[in-house]
Write a protein that holds these residues in place. Sequence first.
Motif, PDB file in Angstrom:
ATOM      1  N   GLY A   1       5.162   6.738   1.906  1.00 34.81           N
ATOM      2  CA  GLY A   1       5.861   5.717   0.998  1.00 34.81           C
ATOM      3  C   GLY A   1       6.222   4.395   1.398  1.00 34.81           C
ATOM      4  N   ALA A   2       6.931   4.309   2.553  1.00 37.24           N
ATOM      5  CA  ALA A   2       7.259   3.024   3.023  1.00 37.24           C
ATOM      6  C   ALA A   2       5.930   2.219   3.247  1.00 37.24           C
ATOM      7  N   PHE A   3       4.930   2.812   3.942  1.00 39.81           N
ATOM      8  CA  PHE A   3       3.766   1.882   4.188  1.00 39.81           C
ATOM      9  C   PHE A   3       3.100   1.387   2.918  1.00 39.81           C
ATOM     10  N   VAL A   4       3.200   2.212   1.746  1.00 38.75           N
ATOM     11  CA  VAL A   4       2.712   1.634   0.558  1.00 38.75           C
ATOM     12  C   VAL A   4       3.295   0.448  -0.010  1.00 38.75           C
ATOM     13  N   VAL A   5       4.668   0.795  -0.091  1.00 37.66           N
ATOM     14  CA  VAL A   5       5.582  -0.331  -0.754  1.00 37.66           C
ATOM     15  C   VAL A   5       5.533  -1.722   0.005  1.00 37.66           C
ATOM     16  N   MET A   6       5.223  -1.500   1.321  1.00 37.00           N
ATOM     17  CA  MET A   6       5.392  -2.847   2.169  1.00 37.00           C
ATOM     18  C   MET A   6       3.972  -3.644   1.830  1.00 37.00           C
ATOM     19  N   LEU A   7       2.940  -2.912   1.656  1.00 45.93           N
ATOM     20  CA  LEU A   7       1.656  -3.499   1.110  1.00 45.93           C
ATOM     21  C   LEU A   7       1.961  -4.171   0.080  1.00 45.93           C
ATOM     22  N   ILE A   8       2.614  -3.624  -1.018  1.00 49.07           N
ATOM     23  CA  ILE A   8       2.740  -4.182  -2.334  1.00 49.07           C
ATOM     24  C   ILE A   8       3.495  -5.514  -2.172  1.00 49.07           C
ATOM     25  N   THR A   9       4.604  -5.423  -1.391  1.00 46.35           N
ATOM     26  CA  THR A   9       5.547  -6.488  -1.073  1.00 46.35           C
ATOM     27  C   THR A   9       4.857  -7.795  -0.630  1.00 46.35           C
ATOM     28  N   VAL A  10       3.618  -7.510   0.657  1.00 44.12           N
ATOM     29  CA  VAL A  10       2.956  -8.614   0.948  1.00 44.12           C
ATOM     30  C   VAL A  10       2.008  -9.006  -0.138  1.00 44.12           C
ATOM     31  N   PHE A  11       1.247  -8.457  -0.823  1.00 48.63           N
ATOM     32  CA  PHE A  11       0.024  -8.721  -1.610  1.00 48.63           C
ATOM     33  C   PHE A  11       0.407  -9.030  -3.104  1.00 48.63           C
ATOM     34  N   THR A  12       1.804  -9.193  -3.344  1.00 47.37           N
ATOM     35  CA  THR A  12       1.884  -9.380  -4.817  1.00 47.37           C
ATOM     36  C   THR A  12       2.983 -10.403  -4.941  1.00 47.37           C
ATOM     37  N   THR A  13       3.511 -11.092  -5.927  1.00 47.96           N
ATOM     38  CA  THR A  13       4.371 -11.985  -6.099  1.00 47.96           C
ATOM     39  C   THR A  13       5.520 -11.429  -7.291  1.00 47.96           C
ATOM     40  N   GLY A  14       6.308 -12.372  -7.353  1.00 49.45           N
ATOM     41  CA  GLY A  14       7.337 -12.078  -8.609  1.00 49.45           C
ATOM     42  C   GLY A  14       7.909 -10.594  -8.700  1.00 49.45           C
ATOM     43  N   PRO A  15       8.330 -10.073  -9.645  1.00 49.83           N
ATOM     44  CA  PRO A  15       9.400  -8.706  -9.813  1.00 49.83           C
ATOM     45  C   PRO A  15       8.754  -7.969  -8.863  1.00 49.83           C
ATOM     46  N   ALA A  16       7.215  -7.589  -8.920  1.00 45.29           N
ATOM     47  CA  ALA A  16       6.761  -6.481  -8.209  1.00 45.29           C
ATOM     48  C   ALA A  16       6.849  -6.655  -6.713  1.00 45.29           C
ATOM     49  N   ALA A  17       6.819  -7.737  -6.105  1.00 46.76           N
ATOM     50  CA  ALA A  17       7.218  -8.083  -4.616  1.00 46.76           C
ATOM     51  C   ALA A  17       8.546  -7.748  -4.480  1.00 46.76           C
ATOM     52  N   MET A  18       9.483  -8.136  -5.357  1.00 51.60           N
ATOM     53  CA  MET A  18      11.026  -7.796  -5.149  1.00 51.60           C
ATOM     54  C   MET A  18      11.333  -6.521  -5.242  1.00 51.60           C
ATOM     55  N   TRP A  19      10.854  -5.578  -6.241  1.00 50.64           N
ATOM     56  CA  TRP A  19      11.281  -4.294  -6.316  1.00 50.64           C
ATOM     57  C   TRP A  19      10.523  -3.555  -5.415  1.00 50.64           C
ATOM     58  N   SER A  20       9.521  -3.776  -5.079  1.00 51.83           N
ATOM     59  CA  SER A  20       8.611  -3.070  -3.755  1.00 51.83           C
ATOM     60  C   SER A  20       9.476  -2.961  -2.444  1.00 51.83           C
ATOM     61  N   LEU A  21      10.003  -4.323  -2.149  1.00 55.90           N
ATOM     62  CA  LEU A  21      10.950  -4.312  -1.127  1.00 55.90           C
ATOM     63  C   LEU A  21      12.327  -3.699  -1.218  1.00 55.90           C
ATOM     64  N   ILE A  22      12.802  -3.689  -2.493  1.00 52.82           N
ATOM     65  CA  ILE A  22      13.901  -2.799  -2.644  1.00 52.82           C
ATOM     66  C   ILE A  22      13.596  -1.184  -2.468  1.00 52.82           C
ATOM     67  N   ALA A  23      12.433  -0.894  -3.102  1.00 50.22           N
ATOM     68  CA  ALA A  23      11.963   0.639  -2.762  1.00 50.22           C
ATOM     69  C   ALA A  23      11.873   0.718  -1.526  1.00 50.22           C
ATOM     70  N   VAL A  24      11.715   0.120  -0.311  1.00 50.61           N
ATOM     71  CA  VAL A  24      11.410   0.651   0.833  1.00 50.61           C
ATOM     72  C   VAL A  24      12.634   1.078   1.475  1.00 50.61           C
ATOM     73  N   GLY A  25      14.131   0.681   0.840  1.00 51.01           N
ATOM     74  CA  GLY A  25      15.088   1.284   1.201  1.00 51.01           C
ATOM     75  C   GLY A  25      15.144   2.813   1.049  1.00 51.01           C
ATOM     76  N   LEU A  26      14.694   3.271  -0.021  1.00 55.15           N
ATOM     77  CA  LEU A  26      14.630   4.473  -0.251  1.00 55.15           C
ATOM     78  C   LEU A  26      13.762   5.522   0.696  1.00 55.15           C
TER      79      LEU A  26
END
Length: 439
Positions: A326-351
Amino acid sequence: MAGPPISSGAVVSGGGGASVAYRPALTLLASLFFMWGFITVINNTLLPHLRSVFDLNYTQTTLIESVWFIAYFFASIPSAKLIERIGYQKSLVTGLIIMALGAVGMVLAASLPSYGVTLVMLFVIASGITLLQVAANPYVAVIGPPETASSRLNLVQALNSAGTMLAPLFGAYLILGRSKGGTAQTGTVLTPAERLADAHSVVLPYVLVAIVLVVLAVVIARFPLPAMGSATSRLAKEERKHHSLWKHRNLVFGIPAIFIYLIAEIGVANLFVNFVSQPTIANVTAEQAGRYLTLLWGGMMVGRFVGSAIMQRIPAETVLAAFSIGAFVVMLITVFTTGPAAMWSLIAVGLFHSIMFPTIFTLGIKGLGPLTEEGSGLLIMAIAGGALVVVQGKLADTFGLQPSFLLTAACELYILFYALWGAKATNAFPDAAAQETAA
């Protein structure tokens, strides 16, 4: 106040895998987990503040955190030897006093102000936390049934996450919210007078922290903490020669797992405010971004409570593997998107990061028996991996802040490897509880 210290054979399993007799001690130790989590994460709001005060680049900013985690490398083995010499209770008190002295030193650093003194005092505070970690983590891991050690440590680590969740609010309000650099838009250039005023904004927070640490040290000193069980007693020197920590695969691969995990966790936490405040992500002030950081640490707290419950029924290795994916997937989203998607995916890695440290730690010391104390010292030393966050700082300066999170994604893959293969115990000592039952 509880009765006299419980002898090392008096562990009676209670609900949730913890000893009923040890519950008062566990409750008190949970306050230590809370405090060192709180103080560690104050750095995440302190770093963008210092970046503004001293006009630092990303490499210099992350170097501050590197100094913090280098303390774990240098202080872990001396901490283990100090515990052997004066015992766990006095070591916990000593660790709290060292932290309090460092917090007072931060007041001095702010009054000067001095980048160099700040680095030294952060090293002092981290050394005190190292001593607490070397003592408290194995204590919690070994006082109940081995099969629920990960669940138990995740539970108390959830209190650590409660501290990390509240610290950004504390820092955002008392540090960033009271400084010109913290409330200005990204890119604002401060005058020398504004930098000096901003430096002084850390005085009140660290005075409050020092007071709390001293009070907690007094409480710990007066509390009758039970002795750790016989499973962790050190072997006699001659007998010790016949046993090697390096024959335990779960420890050998667990040390780099802790090291690599800390690169991921600290990289995300330290660069979070700078990342979220970018125009292409959330376009907010550092103070506002610091409030979003609370959600990152809140996810870690929730994840540890949930993980603790899940591990009562599902093997810790399986849960760790799922969370690393799960952490690997959300970090890829953080790197390859922008705006709210990138922010919330970085927040989600905490979980997804939530259960990693306590689970790797308990898997790493599994089956070490009388070698547990030495093994735990090495695992705590591996927290020095957080010092390599400076590598991500260098990547951010060279390739950009967003691409630098590919390093985090790569770290998650090693955790997956550890969960699937590296965590399998070899040459394990029989469980102390089983030995006592057989006797």
